[in-house]
Design a protein around this motif. Sequence first.
Motif, PDB file in Angstrom:
ATOM      1  N   THR A 128      -9.897   6.455  -9.835  1.00  0.00           N
ATOM      2  CA  THR A 128      -9.861   7.517 -10.928  1.00  0.00           C
ATOM      3  C   THR A 128     -10.119   6.602 -12.234  1.00  0.00           C
ATOM      4  O   THR A 128     -10.908   6.713 -13.171  1.00  0.00           O
ATOM      5  N   GLY A 129      -9.586   5.312 -12.271  1.00  0.00           N
ATOM      6  CA  GLY A 129      -9.798   4.215 -13.429  1.00  0.00           C
ATOM      7  C   GLY A 129     -10.900   3.323 -13.296  1.00  0.00           C
ATOM      8  O   GLY A 129     -11.202   2.754 -14.178  1.00  0.00           O
ATOM      9  N   TYR A 130     -11.115   2.885 -12.153  1.00  0.00           N
ATOM     10  CA  TYR A 130     -11.903   1.638 -11.856  1.00  0.00           C
ATOM     11  C   TYR A 130     -13.068   1.892 -10.999  1.00  0.00           C
ATOM     12  O   TYR A 130     -13.934   1.084 -10.851  1.00  0.00           O
ATOM     13  N   GLY A 131     -13.246   3.201 -10.515  1.00  0.00           N
ATOM     14  CA  GLY A 131     -14.371   3.274  -9.635  1.00  0.00           C
ATOM     15  C   GLY A 131     -14.293   2.470  -8.213  1.00  0.00           C
ATOM     16  O   GLY A 131     -13.273   1.996  -7.800  1.00  0.00           O
ATOM     17  N   ARG A 132     -15.420   2.463  -7.818  1.00  0.00           N
ATOM     18  CA  ARG A 132     -15.631   1.577  -6.438  1.00  0.00           C
ATOM     19  C   ARG A 132     -15.992   0.296  -6.936  1.00  0.00           C
ATOM     20  O   ARG A 132     -16.850  -0.026  -8.001  1.00  0.00           O
ATOM     21  N   LEU A 133     -15.781  -0.896  -5.989  1.00  0.00           N
ATOM     22  CA  LEU A 133     -16.115  -2.136  -6.042  1.00  0.00           C
ATOM     23  C   LEU A 133     -17.708  -2.161  -6.513  1.00  0.00           C
ATOM     24  O   LEU A 133     -18.367  -1.679  -5.388  1.00  0.00           O
ATOM     25  N   PRO A 134     -18.273  -2.911  -6.990  1.00  0.00           N
ATOM     26  CA  PRO A 134     -19.732  -3.084  -7.145  1.00  0.00           C
ATOM     27  C   PRO A 134     -20.258  -3.770  -5.948  1.00  0.00           C
ATOM     28  O   PRO A 134     -21.435  -3.354  -5.610  1.00  0.00           O
ATOM     29  N   GLU A 173     -10.458  -0.080   1.622  1.00  0.00           N
ATOM     30  CA  GLU A 173     -10.786   1.050   0.820  1.00  0.00           C
ATOM     31  C   GLU A 173     -10.113   2.256   1.247  1.00  0.00           C
ATOM     32  O   GLU A 173      -9.940   2.555   2.346  1.00  0.00           O
ATOM     33  N   ASP A 174      -9.392   2.726   0.205  1.00  0.00           N
ATOM     34  CA  ASP A 174      -8.528   4.054   0.365  1.00  0.00           C
ATOM     35  C   ASP A 174      -9.298   5.263  -0.341  1.00  0.00           C
ATOM     36  O   ASP A 174     -10.123   5.115  -1.187  1.00  0.00           O
ATOM     37  N   PRO A 175      -8.988   6.582   0.032  1.00  0.00           N
ATOM     38  CA  PRO A 175      -9.630   7.545  -0.645  1.00  0.00           C
ATOM     39  C   PRO A 175      -9.150   7.448  -2.104  1.00  0.00           C
ATOM     40  O   PRO A 175     -10.010   7.909  -3.074  1.00  0.00           O
ATOM     41  N   GLY A 219       0.840  -1.149   0.113  1.00  0.00           N
ATOM     42  CA  GLY A 219       0.030   0.008  -0.009  1.00  0.00           C
ATOM     43  C   GLY A 219       0.943   1.261   0.043  1.00  0.00           C
ATOM     44  O   GLY A 219       0.501   2.163  -0.618  1.00  0.00           O
ATOM     45  N   GLU A 220       2.159   0.935   0.564  1.00  0.00           N
ATOM     46  CA  GLU A 220       3.040   2.405   0.618  1.00  0.00           C
ATOM     47  C   GLU A 220       3.523   2.518  -0.794  1.00  0.00           C
ATOM     48  O   GLU A 220       3.737   3.728  -1.311  1.00  0.00           O
ATOM     49  N   LEU A 221       3.775   1.705  -1.269  1.00  0.00           N
ATOM     50  CA  LEU A 221       4.097   1.712  -3.003  1.00  0.00           C
ATOM     51  C   LEU A 221       3.191   2.339  -3.664  1.00  0.00           C
ATOM     52  O   LEU A 221       3.310   3.176  -4.469  1.00  0.00           O
ATOM     53  N   VAL A 222       2.052   1.932  -3.588  1.00  0.00           N
ATOM     54  CA  VAL A 222       0.667   2.271  -4.242  1.00  0.00           C
ATOM     55  C   VAL A 222       0.628   4.091  -4.016  1.00  0.00           C
ATOM     56  O   VAL A 222       0.596   4.818  -4.726  1.00  0.00           O
ATOM     57  N   ARG A 223       0.839   4.283  -2.582  1.00  0.00           N
ATOM     58  CA  ARG A 223       0.720   5.657  -2.142  1.00  0.00           C
ATOM     59  C   ARG A 223       1.581   6.672  -2.993  1.00  0.00           C
ATOM     60  O   ARG A 223       1.450   7.451  -3.459  1.00  0.00           O
ATOM     61  N   ILE A 224       3.008   6.204  -2.776  1.00  0.00           N
ATOM     62  CA  ILE A 224       4.259   6.838  -3.475  1.00  0.00           C
ATOM     63  C   ILE A 224       4.004   7.129  -5.026  1.00  0.00           C
ATOM     64  O   ILE A 224       4.104   8.030  -5.535  1.00  0.00           O
ATOM     65  N   TRP A 225       3.566   5.959  -5.746  1.00  0.00           N
ATOM     66  CA  TRP A 225       3.277   6.026  -7.234  1.00  0.00           C
ATOM     67  C   TRP A 225       2.051   6.498  -7.776  1.00  0.00           C
ATOM     68  O   TRP A 225       1.975   6.820  -9.017  1.00  0.00           O
ATOM     69  N   GLN A 226       1.174   6.112  -7.057  1.00  0.00           N
ATOM     70  CA  GLN A 226      -0.314   6.539  -7.408  1.00  0.00           C
ATOM     71  C   GLN A 226      -0.633   5.968  -8.757  1.00  0.00           C
ATOM     72  O   GLN A 226      -1.157   6.433  -9.642  1.00  0.00           O
ATOM     73  N   ASN A 277      -3.316  -6.605  -4.837  1.00  0.00           N
ATOM     74  CA  ASN A 277      -3.651  -6.001  -5.930  1.00  0.00           C
ATOM     75  C   ASN A 277      -4.220  -4.512  -5.524  1.00  0.00           C
ATOM     76  O   ASN A 277      -4.822  -4.416  -4.386  1.00  0.00           O
ATOM     77  N   TRP A 278      -4.295  -3.774  -6.591  1.00  0.00           N
ATOM     78  CA  TRP A 278      -4.600  -2.471  -6.512  1.00  0.00           C
ATOM     79  C   TRP A 278      -5.522  -1.824  -7.640  1.00  0.00           C
ATOM     80  O   TRP A 278      -5.086  -1.991  -8.705  1.00  0.00           O
ATOM     81  N   PHE A 279      -6.755  -1.214  -7.457  1.00  0.00           N
ATOM     82  CA  PHE A 279      -7.385  -0.584  -8.377  1.00  0.00           C
ATOM     83  C   PHE A 279      -7.721   0.895  -7.951  1.00  0.00           C
ATOM     84  O   PHE A 279      -8.389   1.071  -7.170  1.00  0.00           O
ATOM     85  N   SER A 280      -7.253   1.790  -8.848  1.00  0.00           N
ATOM     86  CA  SER A 280      -7.668   3.183  -8.429  1.00  0.00           C
ATOM     87  C   SER A 280      -9.123   3.555  -8.641  1.00  0.00           C
ATOM     88  O   SER A 280      -9.704   2.854  -9.550  1.00  0.00           O
TER      89      SER A 280
END
Length: 273
Positions: free
Chosen positions: A210-216, A225-227, A160-167, A205-208
């Motif tokens: 902006t690109g994938y919305g919220r899980l159905p 769930e992150d912002p 999650g920290e890698l995801v936070r850094i690179w968005q 796994n990570w889904f943004s």
Amino acid sequence: MTQTVGDLFPLPDGERVHAWLSLEWGSRKETPVQVAERILLTLPLLRNRFPELDAAWQMSVKTLFAPGPQWIDIPDGPETLGALIQSPRQRDVPDSLVDTGTLKAKFSLTAGGDPENGLFLFDISAGRSHFWTLPANSISLRPPAEFVLGSPEEARGWFGELVRIWQPETACLMTPETMDLCRERRGQLGIGHRPFSAPSVGYLNWFSRTGYGRLPFPLDAVTREDPDGTLIAVPDWNAAAVADLYAELETMGMLHEMPDHQVPDGPFHEDRA
């Protein structure tokens, strides 16, 4: 229990342990200094996965007409590092609506030996560069057997920290076994051609947003769930669980191509929550 890549993903004697960590995103407007900020936050995060080693990072930058790689110590500040990795196109097209790339920088974690054969090597480049047909920007890491994943909770933390850094738009920790089983499951589901830039599915796994919305709807998985999006981990670290998660995400329509261009919800900052 603290586990390494070798502990979790063993292979028969004589074969190298395989694991891949991939982060991908579309072209976006950011400066070489902003990319350098991300790099400088990434290096210690990865270095901490080798707690027993007396090693340090070195880097080389790929340029068109320069001789073989010249390995140097990592500059301390993002401005100095940003100047090293700045692409000529970044200077030539300053008013581009998207970034125009950074040079490819190679990083080696070495204990004083040959950086080309370091303990851990990987490349980073960001931006569409001059190859406009490329579908995505990405960082692809191949953690070696000694790489400390930690407990499932710890692994979710540094991932999650890698995801936070690179968005990124998507990110994934996978192995050849998970890729094979997901391919087999895709055949069972009757799904044909898979777009090149469609996300892979793995243990983490990570889904943004902006690109994938919220899980159905909630998944039978560990989700956070992150912002900026959703982190999804398999409940059990085995390839069969990854294939089950893949089938569920595919059925939900989550594995579509990501956008060509990315506009993050907010600018990157080191202290971004």
